[in-house]
Design an enzyme around this catalytic site. Structure first.
Site, PDB file in Angstrom:
ATOM      1  N   ALA A  83       0.837  -1.211   0.000  1.00  0.00           N
ATOM      2  CA  ALA A  83       0.000   0.000   0.000  1.00  0.00           C
ATOM      3  C   ALA A  83       0.869   1.257   0.000  1.00  0.00           C
ATOM      4  CB  ALA A  83      -0.915  -0.008   1.217  1.00  0.00           C
ATOM      5  N   SER A 125      11.995   0.007  -4.995  1.00  0.00           N
ATOM      6  CA  SER A 125      12.020   0.267  -6.435  1.00  0.00           C
ATOM      7  C   SER A 125      13.439   0.527  -6.903  1.00  0.00           C
ATOM      8  CB  SER A 125      11.156   1.507  -6.689  1.00  0.00           C
ATOM      9  OG  SER A 125      11.326   1.983  -7.988  1.00  0.00           O
ATOM     10  N   TYR A 150       8.085  10.825  -4.561  1.00  0.00           N
ATOM     11  CA  TYR A 150       7.787   9.386  -4.540  1.00  0.00           C
ATOM     12  C   TYR A 150       9.076   8.585  -4.339  1.00  0.00           C
ATOM     13  CZ  TYR A 150       7.058   4.665  -6.183  1.00  0.00           C
ATOM     14  OH  TYR A 150       7.065   3.301  -6.268  1.00  0.00           O
ATOM     15  N   LYS A 154      10.622   5.978  -1.072  1.00  0.00           N
ATOM     16  CA  LYS A 154      11.172   4.610  -1.121  1.00  0.00           C
ATOM     17  C   LYS A 154      12.544   4.575  -0.438  1.00  0.00           C
ATOM     18  CE  LYS A 154       7.706   2.695  -3.109  1.00  0.00           C
ATOM     19  NZ  LYS A 154       6.773   1.911  -2.285  1.00  0.00           N
ATOM     20  N   ASN A 180      10.863  -2.782 -13.693  1.00  0.00           N
ATOM     21  CA  ASN A 180       9.588  -2.251 -14.225  1.00  0.00           C
ATOM     22  C   ASN A 180       8.542  -3.352 -14.368  1.00  0.00           C
ATOM     23  OD1 ASN A 180      11.617  -0.169 -14.880  1.00  0.00           O
ATOM     24  ND2 ASN A 180       9.918   0.795 -15.945  1.00  0.00           N
ATOM     25  N   GLY A 298      13.492  14.157 -16.448  1.00  0.00           N
ATOM     26  CA  GLY A 298      13.744  13.296 -15.285  1.00  0.00           C
ATOM     27  C   GLY A 298      13.904  11.823 -15.619  1.00  0.00           C
ATOM     28  N   ASP A 299      13.768  11.426 -16.900  1.00  0.00           N
ATOM     29  CA  ASP A 299      13.892  10.003 -17.222  1.00  0.00           C
ATOM     30  C   ASP A 299      15.320   9.508 -17.013  1.00  0.00           C
ATOM     31  OD1 ASP A 299      11.752   8.373 -17.876  1.00  0.00           O
ATOM     32  OD2 ASP A 299      11.563   9.156 -19.918  1.00  0.00           O
TER      33      ASP A 299
HETATM   34  P1  NAD Z   1      -1.392   0.019  -6.884  1.00  0.00           P
HETATM   35  O1  NAD Z   1      -1.761   1.450  -6.753  1.00  0.00           O
HETATM   36  O2  NAD Z   1      -2.051  -0.775  -7.960  1.00  0.00           O
HETATM   37  O3  NAD Z   1      -1.608  -0.737  -5.506  1.00  0.00           O
HETATM   38  C1  NAD Z   1      -1.470  -0.093  -4.261  1.00  0.00           C
HETATM   39  C2  NAD Z   1      -2.708  -0.391  -3.451  1.00  0.00           C
HETATM   40  O4  NAD Z   1      -2.579   0.206  -2.165  1.00  0.00           O
HETATM   41  C3  NAD Z   1      -3.993   0.163  -4.072  1.00  0.00           C
HETATM   42  O5  NAD Z   1      -4.942  -0.871  -4.150  1.00  0.00           O
HETATM   43  C4  NAD Z   1      -4.439   1.269  -3.097  1.00  0.00           C
HETATM   44  O6  NAD Z   1      -5.837   1.370  -3.035  1.00  0.00           O
HETATM   45  C5  NAD Z   1      -3.814   0.792  -1.792  1.00  0.00           C
HETATM   46  N1  NAD Z   1      -3.495   1.860  -0.835  1.00  0.00           N
HETATM   47  C6  NAD Z   1      -2.782   2.992  -1.065  1.00  0.00           C
HETATM   48  N2  NAD Z   1      -2.679   3.714   0.070  1.00  0.00           N
HETATM   49  C7  NAD Z   1      -3.354   3.025   1.039  1.00  0.00           C
HETATM   50  C8  NAD Z   1      -3.603   3.255   2.411  1.00  0.00           C
HETATM   51  N3  NAD Z   1      -3.170   4.351   3.034  1.00  0.00           N
HETATM   52  N4  NAD Z   1      -4.321   2.331   3.112  1.00  0.00           N
HETATM   53  C9  NAD Z   1      -4.775   1.210   2.492  1.00  0.00           C
HETATM   54  N5  NAD Z   1      -4.565   0.945   1.191  1.00  0.00           N
HETATM   55  C10 NAD Z   1      -3.859   1.846   0.472  1.00  0.00           C
HETATM   56  O7  NAD Z   1       0.201  -0.028  -7.049  1.00  0.00           O
HETATM   57  P2  NAD Z   1       1.149  -1.232  -7.497  1.00  0.00           P
HETATM   58  O8  NAD Z   1       1.651  -0.936  -8.853  1.00  0.00           O
HETATM   59  O9  NAD Z   1       0.513  -2.527  -7.208  1.00  0.00           O
HETATM   60  O10 NAD Z   1       2.374  -0.974  -6.508  1.00  0.00           O
HETATM   61  C11 NAD Z   1       2.460  -1.624  -5.261  1.00  0.00           C
HETATM   62  C12 NAD Z   1       3.700  -1.161  -4.544  1.00  0.00           C
HETATM   63  O11 NAD Z   1       4.844  -1.403  -5.352  1.00  0.00           O
HETATM   64  C13 NAD Z   1       3.723   0.326  -4.211  1.00  0.00           C
HETATM   65  O12 NAD Z   1       4.335   0.484  -2.953  1.00  0.00           O
HETATM   66  C14 NAD Z   1       4.594   0.903  -5.300  1.00  0.00           C
HETATM   67  O13 NAD Z   1       5.220   2.094  -4.878  1.00  0.00           O
HETATM   68  C15 NAD Z   1       5.600  -0.208  -5.480  1.00  0.00           C
HETATM   69  N6  NAD Z   1       6.244  -0.216  -6.804  1.00  0.00           N
HETATM   70  C16 NAD Z   1       5.453  -0.209  -7.914  1.00  0.00           C
HETATM   71  C17 NAD Z   1       6.055  -0.191  -9.167  1.00  0.00           C
HETATM   72  C18 NAD Z   1       5.217  -0.134 -10.420  1.00  0.00           C
HETATM   73  O14 NAD Z   1       5.735   0.279 -11.467  1.00  0.00           O
HETATM   74  N7  NAD Z   1       3.955  -0.539 -10.391  1.00  0.00           N
HETATM   75  C19 NAD Z   1       7.460  -0.200  -9.262  1.00  0.00           C
HETATM   76  C20 NAD Z   1       8.211  -0.219  -8.094  1.00  0.00           C
HETATM   77  C21 NAD Z   1       7.591  -0.222  -6.859  1.00  0.00           C
HETATM   78  C1  WQD Z   2       9.381   3.274 -19.200  1.00  0.00           C
HETATM   79  C2  WQD Z   2      10.064   3.801 -20.445  1.00  0.00           C
HETATM   80  C3  WQD Z   2       9.841   6.184 -20.727  1.00  0.00           C
HETATM   81  C4  WQD Z   2       5.536   6.252 -21.460  1.00  0.00           C
HETATM   82  C5  WQD Z   2       8.493   4.592 -13.399  1.00  0.00           C
HETATM   83  C6  WQD Z   2       8.900   5.165 -12.072  1.00  0.00           C
HETATM   84  C7  WQD Z   2       9.652   4.155 -11.270  1.00  0.00           C
HETATM   85  C8  WQD Z   2       8.877   2.847 -11.157  1.00  0.00           C
HETATM   86  C9  WQD Z   2       8.353   2.378 -12.482  1.00  0.00           C
HETATM   87  C10 WQD Z   2       7.716   2.792  -9.072  1.00  0.00           C
HETATM   88  C11 WQD Z   2      10.795   5.121 -20.193  1.00  0.00           C
HETATM   89  C12 WQD Z   2       9.152   5.432 -21.850  1.00  0.00           C
HETATM   90  C13 WQD Z   2       6.827   5.833 -21.196  1.00  0.00           C
HETATM   91  C14 WQD Z   2       5.239   6.779 -22.750  1.00  0.00           C
HETATM   92  C15 WQD Z   2       7.521   6.396 -23.399  1.00  0.00           C
HETATM   93  N1  WQD Z   2       7.729   2.958 -10.332  1.00  0.00           N
HETATM   94  N2  WQD Z   2       7.798   5.903 -22.149  1.00  0.00           N
HETATM   95  N3  WQD Z   2       6.253   6.829 -23.680  1.00  0.00           N
HETATM   96  O1  WQD Z   2       9.997   5.768 -15.995  1.00  0.00           O
HETATM   97  O2  WQD Z   2      11.069   3.495 -15.914  1.00  0.00           O
HETATM   98  O3  WQD Z   2       9.672   4.187 -14.073  1.00  0.00           O
HETATM   99  O4  WQD Z   2       7.693   3.437 -13.164  1.00  0.00           O
HETATM  100  O5  WQD Z   2       8.600   2.683  -8.295  1.00  0.00           O
HETATM  101  O6  WQD Z   2       9.875   4.722 -10.027  1.00  0.00           O
HETATM  102  O7  WQD Z   2       9.719   6.303 -12.304  1.00  0.00           O
HETATM  103  O8  WQD Z   2       8.597   3.645 -16.224  1.00  0.00           O
HETATM  104  O9  WQD Z   2       6.717   2.971 -17.662  1.00  0.00           O
HETATM  105  O10 WQD Z   2       7.002   5.431 -17.083  1.00  0.00           O
HETATM  106  O11 WQD Z   2       8.623   4.340 -18.624  1.00  0.00           O
HETATM  107  O12 WQD Z   2       8.381   6.446 -24.277  1.00  0.00           O
HETATM  108  O13 WQD Z   2       4.115   7.204 -23.051  1.00  0.00           O
HETATM  109  O14 WQD Z   2       9.044   4.108 -21.413  1.00  0.00           O
HETATM  110  O15 WQD Z   2      10.504   7.318 -21.220  1.00  0.00           O
HETATM  111  O16 WQD Z   2      11.944   5.096 -20.970  1.00  0.00           O
HETATM  112  P1  WQD Z   2       9.912   4.358 -15.601  1.00  0.00           P
HETATM  113  P2  WQD Z   2       7.626   4.103 -17.370  1.00  0.00           P
END
Ligand code: NAD
Ligand code: WQD
Length: 342
Positions: A83, A125, A150, A154, A180, A298-299
């Site tokens: 969460a 992450s 964000y 982490k 990713n 920021g990418d």
């Molecule tokens: P998501 O938004 O689909 O899932 C997160 C869930 O947490 C949601 O269902 C939301 O309703 C719930 N939530 C948020 N705040 C809450 C709170 N205060 N109390 C109870 N529930 C709450 O996200 P996800 O993609 O499944 O990501 C899960 C975790 O992984 C997150 O911590 C995210 O930062 C981390 N993460 C995600 C990615 C990604 O690209 N998806 C990459 C790296 C890390």
């Molecule tokens: C992937 C690649 C974009 C959209 C982010 C967060 C990171 C992590 C995962 C949680 C990049 C390119 C994207 C588009 C594009 N989340 N792109 N056109 O940036 O690696 O990471 O999500 O922890 O913290 O920063 O993932 O899926 O946004 O992008 O060309 O419309 O796709 O430039 O190279 P990213 P992303």
């Protein structure tokens, strides 16, 4: 088998992890406030595993509710804490939302388990590495100053967990640094449900292919990479879910590395944006409408993980490749068109 609390268990990665925990013989209990997910996901999980997981809807930032929940569920053996708020761009505009949600939820959980032995798996992450100096990036690479609130949540959460585990023996912690996450369950019953216009690449690709978006813009074609576009280590969400089961098992068996540990969770292979599009076009049989546009602020240019520590010490390796990632993401998008959720 052990009860595992899955916070954020109706979210994207959480829902897939609930399924894999069940398959591994655990009893997942979900807490989610549905701020970024949908109650219908519980029905979908039930369709896959044949039982409805226990579900509690509340905000983990509410310390009294967290304490009540923990006091009335004394048999919880582990927590997988998903969460959090996760949109990088939104975090720049609303930093306090991110600091509030991501820190209070974490601290409330840790405080509620004070003195109780608990195995804790945290969603970190690869964003903590920023632009790595060396590729593939290992867990011992320096953590770079975060470029978004964000990302900062982490980094600081990892520090909170490391310091807490050092000071109190009862917390046994693993932070998983995801690369990713993409793709969906092979049943196409659960997958990623982005709110509004997707910021991430894969949902933007599938929504363009299905006709919800006109065109994908590739953010930058002039980077010093294999073909000028950015490179990432995409990891299938089902493999990622299984890494959480492996982390819980390592904590249960006693992690020889101690009370706090960190693992990369990726495939170890980098794909450029253009290579990812080509893989999608191949498995879907669709031409994608895209153009190469300007860079996105920021990418990171390129990042992929060294996954040898995960393979040796966590006993986990990704099994699914780019074709499975693209095919399952596409199947899920087509399912959603016929069966909208939310
Ligand atoms: P998501 O938004 O689909 O899932 C997160 C869930 O947490 C949601 O269902 C939301 O309703 C719930 N939530 C948020 N705040 C809450 C709170 N205060 N109390 C109870 N529930 C709450 O996200 P996800 O993609 O499944 O990501 C899960 C975790 O992984 C997150 O911590 C995210 O930062 C981390 N993460 C995600 C990615 C990604 O690209 N998806 C990459 C790296 C890390
Ligand atoms: C992937 C690649 C974009 C959209 C982010 C967060 C990171 C992590 C995962 C949680 C990049 C390119 C994207 C588009 C594009 N989340 N792109 N056109 O940036 O690696 O990471 O999500 O922890 O913290 O920063 O993932 O899926 O946004 O992008 O060309 O419309 O796709 O430039 O190279 P990213 P992303």
């Amino acid at each position: 088998m052990s009860k595992i609390l899955v916070t954020g268990g109706t979210g994207y990665i959480g829902s897939h992890t609930v399924v894999e925990l069940h398959h591994a013989g655990y009893t997942p209990i979900i807490v989610d406030d549905l701020s970024n997910s949908n109650m219908q996901i519980l029905d979908q999980i039930e369709k896959i595993i044949g039982v409805r997981p226990a579900f509690h809807q509340f905000d983990l930032c509410d310390a009294a509710k967290v304490a009540d929940f923990v006091n009335s569920n004394t048999d919880i053996k582990g927590i997988i804490h998903f969460a959090a708020s996760k949109a990088v761009g939104e975090s720049v505009i609303k930093p306090l939302k991110y600091y509030h949600n991501n820190f209070f939820s974490l601290i409330n959980l840790l405080q509620a388990f004070q003195e109780k032995p608990i195995n804790f798996v945290f969603s970190s992450s690869c964003t903590v590495y920023g632009e790595p100096d060396t590729l593939p990036v290992t867990e011992s690479a320096p953590v770079k100053k975060a470029t978004s609130p964000y990302g900062n949540t982490k980094q600081v959460a990892e520090e909170i967990l490391a310091e807490t585990a050092k000071a109190h023996d009862n917390y046994r912690v693993i932070a998983l640094r995801y690369f990713n996450p993409v793709g969906a369950h092979k049943s196409a019953l659960i997958g990623e449900l982005p709110l509004g216009v997707p910021q991430n690449l894969l949902p933007f690709i599938t929504q363009t292919a299905i006709g919800k978006r006109d065109k994908l813009t590739v953010f930058g074609g002039d980077y010093d990479t294999v073909d000028g576009s950015c490179v990432r280590d995409y990891i299938h969400v089902v493999d990622l879910a299984k890494a959480h089961v492996a982390a819980i098992q390592l904590l249960e068996n006693g992690n020889p590395n101690g009370n706090y540990d960190v693992f990369n969770v990726g495939t170890g292979i980098g794909y450029s944006v253009l290579q990812t599009i080509a893989a999608f076009e191949k498995v879907s049989g669709k031409r994608l409408n895209y153009e190469v546009g300007p860079r996105r602020d920021g990418d990171v240019v390129q990042v992929w993980g060294d996954v040898s520590k995960s393979s040796k010490e966590l006993g986990w390796t990704a099994e699914l490749g780019i074709d499975d990632m693209m095919a399952s993401a596409w199947a899920w998008e087509k399912y959603l068109k016929e069966n909208p959720i939310g």
